[in-house]
Write a protein that holds these residues in place. Structure first.
Motif, PDB file in Angstrom:
ATOM      1  N   CYS A  66      -0.344  11.650   1.924  1.00 57.27           N
ATOM      2  CA  CYS A  66      -1.702  11.691   2.522  1.00 57.27           C
ATOM      3  C   CYS A  66      -2.977  12.212   1.894  1.00 57.27           C
ATOM      4  N   VAL A  67      -2.721  13.408   1.575  1.00 56.23           N
ATOM      5  CA  VAL A  67      -3.822  14.062   0.838  1.00 56.23           C
ATOM      6  C   VAL A  67      -4.128  13.540  -0.647  1.00 56.23           C
ATOM      7  N   GLU A  68      -2.882  13.072  -1.355  1.00 50.74           N
ATOM      8  CA  GLU A  68      -2.997  12.556  -2.818  1.00 50.74           C
ATOM      9  C   GLU A  68      -3.826  11.208  -2.723  1.00 50.74           C
ATOM     10  N   HIS A  69      -3.739  10.579  -1.526  1.00 52.42           N
ATOM     11  CA  HIS A  69      -4.303   9.286  -1.112  1.00 52.42           C
ATOM     12  C   HIS A  69      -5.432   9.195  -0.145  1.00 52.42           C
ATOM     13  N   LYS A  70      -6.156  10.366  -0.060  1.00 51.25           N
ATOM     14  CA  LYS A  70      -7.288  10.603   0.570  1.00 51.25           C
ATOM     15  C   LYS A  70      -7.294  10.173   2.123  1.00 51.25           C
ATOM     16  N   CYS A  79       8.121   6.508  -2.025  1.00 52.78           N
ATOM     17  CA  CYS A  79       7.255   5.527  -1.188  1.00 52.78           C
ATOM     18  C   CYS A  79       5.761   5.900  -1.590  1.00 52.78           C
ATOM     19  N   GLY A  80       5.396   7.229  -1.584  1.00 55.00           N
ATOM     20  CA  GLY A  80       4.056   7.627  -1.666  1.00 55.00           C
ATOM     21  C   GLY A  80       3.630   7.167  -2.976  1.00 55.00           C
ATOM     22  N   GLY A  81       4.412   7.287  -3.812  1.00 55.09           N
ATOM     23  CA  GLY A  81       4.093   6.949  -5.262  1.00 55.09           C
ATOM     24  C   GLY A  81       3.606   5.697  -5.671  1.00 55.09           C
ATOM     25  N   SER A  82       3.815   4.690  -4.633  1.00 50.29           N
ATOM     26  CA  SER A  82       3.045   3.383  -4.560  1.00 50.29           C
ATOM     27  C   SER A  82       1.958   3.255  -3.712  1.00 50.29           C
ATOM     28  N   ARG A  83       1.354   4.422  -3.048  1.00 51.83           N
ATOM     29  CA  ARG A  83       0.350   4.604  -2.425  1.00 51.83           C
ATOM     30  C   ARG A  83       0.177   3.903  -0.950  1.00 51.83           C
ATOM     31  N   ASN A  84       1.296   3.713  -0.579  1.00 46.77           N
ATOM     32  CA  ASN A  84       1.713   3.248   0.784  1.00 46.77           C
ATOM     33  C   ASN A  84       1.898   4.295   1.878  1.00 46.77           C
ATOM     34  N   VAL A  85       0.638   4.696   2.299  1.00 45.67           N
ATOM     35  CA  VAL A  85       0.681   5.828   3.431  1.00 45.67           C
ATOM     36  C   VAL A  85       1.334   5.238   4.615  1.00 45.67           C
ATOM     37  N   GLN A  86       0.979   3.912   5.024  1.00 49.18           N
ATOM     38  CA  GLN A  86       1.478   3.322   6.451  1.00 49.18           C
ATOM     39  C   GLN A  86       3.234   3.236   6.284  1.00 49.18           C
TER      40      GLN A  86
END
Length: 864
Positions: A595-599, A560-567
């Motif tokens: 979270c860190v990867e997407h600031k 899920c994080g690979g798609s920049r979806n933090v929520q």
């Protein structure tokens, strides 16, 4: 009648000699039998009472009869049988007592009883849950000399067995169960036939009652063996204290120490994870001047396998004491090398064992080869692992499922999917049934080789029709010398019995396959960045009756994080809690990484706080993930959080990487002079390399930045290098700037403690240290700097050393100031504390100017 019985039962009664052998109830030489029980219970009881009442004269005169007279015994045996059948066992005991007192042996009386009738009464009492009163009656009969077990037939014994199991299942008082078993044992019952010893021991361990367990063990003649079994059971539950209590009883054997007990308690220490206790027990055994046997040594090495140096020391002690190592000893040493990732040492041990085998001193088993293959597989040395397999075949040892799994894993770790599949085929050819773990390793090999579609094809094929066997049953092993060995022709003495016989059997066409949670976890990794496909696999896992674990959720979070979806990541964490699973450190760390990867630093820190709230300790990966995000820290609060992480890391016992944190602090500090036209970016890459590994700078920076008191106006830079002192001063100034509110006044001067010079004039700082700090403050930041020197705790205005005073850029600083006072004799000079003072007025103007610049930048940004 009871009075008569009581008189007869008294030991003080003197029996007169028998005068007549004729019972009173004989009439015309015919014996009148007592009434037998009928189907009508009430009539049966009333007739029995009549028989008992009518027999009262007989009981009173029983002592006058000849005990050997057949008719007397038969009459009272029938009467007693009827009473027992009606459940009147107290009356049954009175008759039995009367007969025994009259001189009849209990065994003779039992031979005349109707055992089926007595057993029926016993069965009825047991089913009515009156076992306690029955035990009292049986105890009374046992005191009279009766073998009470002879009164039970098969039905009564089965009823007793069921009642014992019912009590075991419902009783919370383990002492009550043990007391009951003690009574049965005392009555001559073989208690292990009614309740298995393992069941009672498990109950004792569950209730954490070593005392009851010891009492139960003492019922049996093999008490030593049972005590060791009890220790193991407590060890399985992690109760080392109770196990040691049992051990103290077990080692009370006279003569020599009970080595089996010592070996068992060492194994228990391993089950409970207390390897240090196992060492003290071993030292205790040596203190008894007793040489442990090979089994004690093997157990000790196995428990301490994670400590390779200690395991090797024990092995050397074993050799000194003359104890010959067996294959298990070498297997444990290889296991220890595997845990320590010492491939070189494992190879040395393996060669030593091969040498022993060549001399006939030792015979390697499948575990030795499998462990060696596991060592090489973990080190990704797949070629050497395959060579070990060839050694196995030459020695006549055939791989088992564990061996094949390690071989496949060796190729899988190296990303050799084709070679792993080839080994899997060889495993099937050898008629070795693969486990789910083997299949999972093969799927993992496909994933490592990025053959995702192939992994899914294999999975669906196995799931639909099982694991197909693609070769015939007459398989030939190829050995090192390029010869082939046919299983049919191979001498059975050189191969395992099961392998030789298997060639004459019909082979199944396929092996069943049952996917596990690990199977689906591996397939989820094969989904790449396809979140919906991974989610569908998780749903399929649930329909198969499997529960996703923390690894499953961590993989889903990563996808899920690979798609920049933090929520979406936060929603998955919420789903984990809703599923009744407590996320572990891996799950949280994966979410923090996203979270860190997407600031999203705030979310990352909130997850860290949630971890601590749930008492989940961060690991090294968690800390490093946050520290490596240094380029994203821009505010004082974020730098303070980073410093807090660093300090938590040190407290947790991890060795933090100072490099990331020092670069963070340096970049953050240099931010306050980025707009300066002089010495911009003065800290070069070469300067950064000057930052040593010591943590003194970080400790001092943390002391200031974590101090919420903004009025603190003193900086201690003693003990720092020139570059570190610069960072320290800039860090405090940036903290003051970020905490400053426009309009507020600066209350105090800023004092910078430089160094402490001894009375002899010796300085601990490098050359140019003071000049560099002064130039930074005045020419880079535009602050007014004065010198201040302290002697004996009294402040006075003064100057710097002549070398600094002669510096052209320092004249303005020294203008209007006196040179240092001439000091007295060196032998009597006190220590001098040199300091710089930044005036509060210049600091106030600097803050105002910085605030105005920031406002102009914000305005221009808004206009754009």
């Amino acid at each position: 009648m009871r009075d008569a019985i009581a008189i007869l039962a008294s030991s003080s009664v003197t029996l007169p000699p028998a005068t007549t052998p004729t019972p009173p109830h004989y009439h015309n030489h015919r014996w009148r039998r007592p009434h037998t029980p009928t189907k009508n219970k009430d009539n049966n009881i009333s007739r029995t009472k009549q028989s008992l009442n009518s027999s009262a004269p007989l009981l009173r005169s029983a002592v006058l009869w000849n005990p050997s007279h057949f008719t007397s015994r038969k009459y009272y045996a029938d009467l007693a049988s009827n009473l027992a059948g009606d459940g009147r066992f107290h009356d049954f005991v009175m008759i039995a007592e009367s007969v025994v007192v009259s001189g009849v042996k209990p065994s003779q009386f039992v031979s005349f009883l109707n055992v089926n009738l007595v057993s029926a009464g016993i069965t009825r009492i047991i089913k009515e849950r009156k076992l306690g009163s029955l035990i009292e009656v049986l105890a009374g009969l046992s005191k009279l000399g009766f073998a009470v077990i002879e009164l039970f037939d098969g039905v009564a014994i089965e009823a007793l067995r069921q009642e014992c199991r019912r009590r075991l299942g419902k009783c919370d008082d383990v002492d009550e169960i043990v007391s009951f078993m003690e009574k049965l044992q005392g009555l001559g019952f073989a208690t292990k036939e009614y309740l298995g010893p393992s069941e009672v021991i498990r109950l004792c361990a569950k209730k954490r009652s070593p005392t009851a367990a010891i009492r139960y063990a003492r019922i049996f003649p093999q008490v030593d063996t049972l005590l060791c079994t009890i220790m193991i059971e407590f060890g399985k539950r992690g109760d080392l204290v109770s196990a040691l209590t049992v051990f103290e009883v077990a080692k009370q054997k006279q003569g020599c120490p009970n080595t089996y007990a010592y070996r068992t308690v060492i194994d228990v220490c391993g089950l409970c994870g207390d390897y240090l206790k196992s060492r003290s027990i071993y030292e205790e055994l040596l203190a008894c001047k007793f040489t442990p046997n090979i089994y004690v040594f093997n157990s000790l090495m196995n428990v301490n396998a994670s400590d390779l140096s200690y395991a090797l020391d024990i092995y050397k002690q074993m050799q000194k004491l003359g104890v010959t190592a067996d294959p298990a000893s070498y297997n444990i040493l290889l296991k220890s090398c595997c845990l320590a990732a010492r491939v070189d040492l494992a190879l040395d041990i393996y060669r030593e064992v091969q040498q022993l085998e060549s001399t006939g001193a030792l015979k390697l088993d499948v575990f030795t080869y499998s462990t060696m293959i596991k060592v090489l597989a973990d080190a990704r040395m797949w070629k050497m692992a395959l060579e070990i397999k060839e050694d196995m075949l030459l020695a006549g040892v055939f791989p088992n499922t564990v061996t094949w799994s390690s071989l496949i894993s060796a190729c899988a770790n190296a990303g050799l999917a084709e070679r792993a599949i080839q080994l899997f085929e060889e495993m099937l050819q050898a008629d070795c049934e693969p486990t789910s773990q083997c299949c999972n390793i093969l799927l993992h090999a496909c994933v490592e080789a990025r053959q995702y579609d192939r992994a899914f094809r294999l999975f669906h094929s196995w799931k639909e029709s099982g694991i197909q066997k693609s070769v015939n049953k007459n398989f030939h092993w190829k050995t090192k010398d390029s010869t082939f060995v046919d299983h049919k022709l191979e001498n059975s003495s050189t191969m395992s019995h099961s392998t030789s016989n298997s060639q004459h059997q019909s082979f199944p066409t396929s092996f069943p396959f049952a996917p596990t949670t690990s199977t689906y976890n591996t397939l989820m990794k094969a989904c790449g960045t396809d979140y919906y496909r991974a989610k569908a696999l998780m749903d399929e896992m649930k329909t198969e009756g499997l529960s996703p674990n923390n690894i499953s959720w961590s993989i889903l979070i990563d996808i899920c994080g690979g798609s920049r979806n933090v929520q979406g990541v936060l929603q998955i964490l919420k789903s984990v809690h809703q599923a009744g699973i407590q996320p572990d450190v891996v799950t949280y760390t994966t979410a923090i990484k996203v979270c860190v990867e997407h600031k999203s630093l705030k979310v990352a820190f909130s997850l860290l706080a949630e971890m601590k709230k749930n008492q989940i300790k961060p690991n090294l990966v968690t800390y490093n993930t946050l520290l490596r995000a240094r380029s994203q820290y821009g505010s004082l609060q974020e730098v303070q959080q980073c410093l807090a992480i660093y300090q938590d890391m040190r407290k947790a016992g991890y060795k933090p990487n100072d490099y990331y944190l020092k670069l963070l602090i340096e970049e953050w500090c240099e931010g306050i002079i980025q707009n300066s036209n002089q010495n911009k970016g003065q800290s070069t890459s070469s300067d950064r390399t000057a930052l040593g590994p010591q943590s003194l700078l970080l400790e001092k920076v943390a002391e200031h930045l974590q101090d919420t008191n903004a009025e603190s106006a003193s900086i201690d830079i003693r003990g720092l290098t020139k570059i570190e002192a610069r960072i320290m001063v800039l860090a405090v100034l940036r903290m003051i700037k970020e905490k400053y509110t426009p309009g507020d006044s600066v209350k105090d001067d800023l004092l910078i403690i430089l160094e402490e010079v001894s009375g002899l004039g010796a300085s601990t700082h490098e050359s140019g240290f003071t000049e560099a700090i002064a130039n930074l403050l005045q020419y880079d930041l535009g602050l007014e700097v004065l010198s201040a020197t302290s002697r004996d705790g009294k402040n006075f205005d003064g100057g710097f050393e002549n070398s600094f005073a002669s510096h052209p850029k320092s004249k303005k600083i020294l203008e209007g100031r006196d040179l240092p006072l001439k000091l007295e004799c060196p032998s009597r000079r006190p220590a001098v504390l040199q300091r710089l003072k930044v005036t509060k007025a210049s600091l106030y103007h600097w803050l105002q100017k910085r605030g105005a610049s920031a406002n102009r930048i914000d305005s221009s940004s808004s206009a754009e």
